[in-house]
Design an enzyme around this catalytic site. Sequence first.
Site, PDB file in Angstrom:
ATOM      1  N   SER A 136       0.726  -1.146  -0.003  1.00  0.00           N
ATOM      2  CA  SER A 136      -0.052   0.149  -0.029  1.00  0.00           C
ATOM      3  C   SER A 136       1.023   1.168   0.072  1.00  0.00           C
ATOM      4  O   SER A 136       1.784   1.304  -0.912  1.00  0.00           O
ATOM      5  CB  SER A 136      -0.952  -0.020   1.198  1.00  0.00           C
ATOM      6  OG  SER A 136      -2.055   0.871   1.024  1.00  0.00           O
ATOM      7  N   ASP A 191      -8.948  -4.130  -6.529  1.00  0.00           N
ATOM      8  CA  ASP A 191      -8.434  -3.084  -5.720  1.00  0.00           C
ATOM      9  C   ASP A 191      -8.188  -1.755  -6.328  1.00  0.00           C
ATOM     10  O   ASP A 191      -7.347  -1.582  -7.169  1.00  0.00           O
ATOM     11  CB  ASP A 191      -7.094  -3.934  -5.474  1.00  0.00           C
ATOM     12  CG  ASP A 191      -6.115  -2.900  -4.438  1.00  0.00           C
ATOM     13  OD1 ASP A 191      -6.499  -1.937  -3.936  1.00  0.00           O
ATOM     14  OD2 ASP A 191      -5.025  -3.446  -3.860  1.00  0.00           O
ATOM     15  N   HIS A 204      -8.041  -4.731  -1.599  1.00  0.00           N
ATOM     16  CA  HIS A 204      -6.899  -4.221  -0.773  1.00  0.00           C
ATOM     17  C   HIS A 204      -6.380  -5.093   0.382  1.00  0.00           C
ATOM     18  O   HIS A 204      -4.955  -4.997   0.810  1.00  0.00           O
ATOM     19  CB  HIS A 204      -7.269  -2.805  -0.865  1.00  0.00           C
ATOM     20  CG  HIS A 204      -5.784  -2.262  -0.478  1.00  0.00           C
ATOM     21  ND1 HIS A 204      -4.669  -1.930  -1.348  1.00  0.00           N
ATOM     22  CD2 HIS A 204      -5.384  -1.367   0.846  1.00  0.00           C
ATOM     23  CE1 HIS A 204      -3.912  -1.179  -0.687  1.00  0.00           C
ATOM     24  NE2 HIS A 204      -3.932  -0.975   0.313  1.00  0.00           N
TER      25      HIS A 204
END
EC number: 3.1.1.74
Length: 230
Positions: A136, A191, A204
Amino acid sequence: MKFFALTTFLAATASALPTSNPAQELEARQLGRTTRDDLINGNSASCADVIFIYARGSTETGNLGTLGPSIASNLESAFGTDGVWIQGVGGAYRATLGDNALPRGTSSAAIREMLGLFQQANTKCPDATLIAGGYSQGAALAAASIEDLDSAIRDKIAGTVLFGYTKNLQNRGRIPNYPADRTKVFCNVGDLVCTGSLIVAAPHLAYGPDARGPAPEFLIEKVRAVRGSA
């Protein structure tokens, strides 16, 4: 306008909290330490052959977060606990939500922090093979740090794995200034951060299987291509 955009981003992201999967958090705790500082604490007289530097996702605990411990466990199985050092990015990298909205997907201080770890690895253990990763915001951080590295150090990074890469669209699935064949990007279908949004959807939070299998396998393969199978 900038204030409105940032406020909108924070509201959208906060509405999707938690930013990590409870099952992944449990697995990380079961595997052991979510903080590893092998490089920082290690002695140059007993360097590992391999050094893994990893950046966690936003709001994750420790410096390895939810996915890092799984990768670390697999690397240690392959190379031995003395054969690989595991180093998470902490210090100036606070993994705060707001930093996702910055131009490079993280703060300048965080980039300097990870750059410093790569530089320390090169200075302390010049013969070690480096590998890297991030999830991320941590994926954006890893990419930015590698992009900014001196080419002599960047060339020592045998492989990098990125999960839920927040700059995937902008960087066209690559790390600028770094070979595509040394990069493995994991972006789940659905995602949204991989397609230019900063909204956290369920896909995600589902990279645990990749961190347990394909990601460390990729890194192990890249290390062995450099160092041999021993």
